[in-house]
Structure formats: C-alpha cells, structure tokens
Design an enzyme around this catalytic site. Structure first.
Site, PDB file in Angstrom:
ATOM      1  N   CYS A  88       0.834  -1.210   0.000  1.00  0.00           N
ATOM      2  CA  CYS A  88       0.000   0.000   0.000  1.00  0.00           C
ATOM      3  C   CYS A  88       0.868   1.259   0.000  1.00  0.00           C
ATOM      4  O   CYS A  88       1.523   1.567   1.003  1.00  0.00           O
ATOM      5  CB  CYS A  88      -0.922  -0.028   1.214  1.00  0.00           C
ATOM      6  SG  CYS A  88      -1.804   1.519   1.520  1.00  0.00           S
ATOM      7  N   CYS A  91      -0.084   3.960   2.592  1.00  0.00           N
ATOM      8  CA  CYS A  91       0.287   3.521   3.941  1.00  0.00           C
ATOM      9  C   CYS A  91       1.723   3.922   4.259  1.00  0.00           C
ATOM     10  O   CYS A  91       2.041   4.321   5.384  1.00  0.00           O
ATOM     11  CB  CYS A  91       0.154   2.002   4.064  1.00  0.00           C
ATOM     12  SG  CYS A  91      -1.519   1.354   3.840  1.00  0.00           S
TER      13      CYS A  91
END
Length: 329
Positions: A88, A91
């Site tokens: 991700c 993230c």
C-alpha cells in the site's frame, strides 16, 4: 471530534461507534494461549512487552497480542490502530507520520500497527474496505476512525481532539503529559527561546484559523525569505485550507474541460489529498503547456506550492521539476 476528512470518514466512525465487539479477538487469543504449545523458530514475544516497531510508543500487533497491546493498553491511553499493508503506497506515507507523532507524544497515546495481510481477521473485525484505515481505541472500544492518507496538520488536529475528549476518562494521558512537561522544563535551561511568531502561527493553525496562520507565516517570510521551515509550513497551511473545502467531483469536472484552469488547480489538490501525487503533478504540467501569460504563471505557482508539501529529495518532486522546466522552456 475533528476528523481529517469529515466528508469521507463520518460514516465509518458512526458505524464503528459501539458496533465493533473486540471480545471476539480476546476469545481467540485466549484459546491460542491455552492450546498446547508447538515448536516455533524465533517466535515473536507477545503481550504488552512486544518491542516497538518504530520507537517506544509504536508496536507491531497480531491477532494473538491484540488483547494485551490494544484492548488492555486502551484502558490507560488511547491506542491508535494503523491497518496497513506492505503493498500500500499511501500507507508508506501515512505510517511514518503517525510513528513520529506517537513517539513525540511521550506516551499520551500509542500506535498499534496491524499488517492486514498477516492479520486478516482484525481487518474483518473493523469492516475495513480500504487501507490505510486508522481506528482509535479507548476503554476497550473504537471511538473514532478515518481512512486514507491525510496531511500532517489534519492528523495533529484529529489526535489533539481525541486527547481532549478522553483526558478525563483515561488516566495515562495526563500522566504522560505531566512527565513530558517536567522533561521539557529541564531541557528548557539549555534551549533557545521559541520564536513567538511561529507560536502565533501554530496557535492559529490549531484553532482552525488558516487565514491567520497564513498571514503569520507570510510575515516571517517577508523578513526571512530563505527560511525553508516556514516555507514548508506555509505550503501546508494553504493546502490544508483548500483541501478542507475541496469538491470531491473536481477531478471529473477538470477532465471534462481541460481548458478550465481553475478546475485543473482544484482537481490537482484533490488528487494530492487522495495520494495521487504523480497524477496531480502531471495534470498541472500539462496545463502549463496549454496556457500562457498570467494563467501559466498561476498554474506554475500552484504546482510549486504543491512541491513544498513533500521533501525536496522526493523522486516524484524531482521528476516533476524537470518536466515543469521542459514545459516552460
């Protein structure tokens, strides 16, 4: 309680409030501890003594350690759960900010990092539909949440509101803050006084008065045009003010009319807020190529402001600067 993006996260917070039963994880963790032990190579230590992932107040959490590291800790201080994954991109931008703020808090709140790929049941428990998702736990229950990477000033506001709302309920908050204040008092003997101009700007920002914060930072730059820290703070303030009032449909409107310069600027802001950074830069560089005179200068200035939101060595910024130079000349 103030959230980083109320339009996108109010529904999530409402759904979490009183609706998530963390006892299910506790039951599974208890069962795992009571089951016959099996040989394991280099098994990580569980419970509240698990080592910090990125500092003393940041922990990697698994399903087996969730009860001790999240639920039980949340009886003393808020536990902010960061649901993330290695693949991700957003993230990787959000997690370092949360880790830095958690460690700077001195333990007034702690950060529990959950890899959703390794711990899918935790993600299922919270009904996670996208990552990063951030959930605040207090007194053993979720109290607030948001999804997606957010600008640091908005995260600071969210955490500040969280602490204010829970300070009287969770004894560990005041204790950690008192300890930090005592430490600051000792260090203050050796430190230079804080610039009152910056204090005024930060106070305005915390109060949500972005116009006053912008004026305060600009006044400093008028005297100290080479102050890079203030330049970065000013860029953050301007962007945060625009992002809060951004129209979610701006991208579609800009795509429908590439000649609308204002639409392109608004769409770029929305894309940066959504962590579509390269797409936002490319949009404005293409707009520079298609404009001239004052319009071109306006787009260029807006793009340079967006550059200021990121470290100078960010490869996306470096590439966009080269592309911008090519578009201008």
């Amino acid at each position: 309680m103030t959230r980083p993006n109320p339009r996108q996260t109010a529904a999530m917070s409402a759904a979490l409030s009183g609706a998530v039963d963390l006892s299910a994880l506790k039951a599974r963790a208890d069962a795992a501890r009571q089951a016959p032990s099996k040989p394991a190579a280099a098994a990580p230590a569980g419970g509240s003594d698990a080592p910090a992932a990125g500092g003393p107040f940041v922990f990697d959490v698994t399903e087996a350690t969730f009860q001790a590291d999240v639920v039980e800790r949340s009886l003393q201080v808020p536990v902010v759960v960061d649901l993330w994954a290695e693949w991700c991109g957003p993230c990787k931008q959000l997690s370092p900010v949360l880790e830095r703020l958690a460690n700077a808090s001195g333990g007034a709140w702690v950060l529990a990092k959950v890899d959703v790929d390794a711990n899918p049941r935790i993600a299922q428990l919270f009904g996670v539909q996208s990552i990063p998702t951030i959930v605040a736990i207090a007194g053993g229950q979720p109290v607030d949440a948001f999804s997606g990477a957010q600008p640091e000033p908005q995260i600071r506001q969210w955490i500040g509101a969280l602490l204010d709302a829970l300070r009287d309920r969770l004894p560990g908050i005041a204790a950690a803050e008192a300890a930090a204040t005592q430490g600051d008092a000792v260090e203050e003997v050796y430190e230079e006084p804080t610039d009152p101009r910056i204090i005024a700007a930060e106070d305005a920002l915390e109060a949500g008065d972005y116009a006053a914060a912008e004026r305060a930072y600009q006044q400093i730059l008028d005297v100290e045009p080479a102050n890079e820290e203030v330049k970065a703070a000013l860029a953050q303030v301007k962007f945060t003010a625009r992002a809060e009032s951004a129209d979610p449909s701006a991208i579609g409107k800009a795509d429908a009319d590439p000649s609308d310069v204002e639409a392109q600027l608004a769409a770029a802001d929305v894309q940066v807020a959504l962590q579509q950074v390269e797409e936002a830069f490319a949009r404005l560089i293409n707009t520079v190529r298609g404009t001239s005179g004052d319009e071109r200068d306006k787009v260029r200035s807006h793009l340079v402001e967006l550059f200021g939101l990121f470290p100078s060595d960010d490869p996306r910024v470096a590439k966009a600067r080269r592309d911008l130079a090519s578009a201008l000349f």
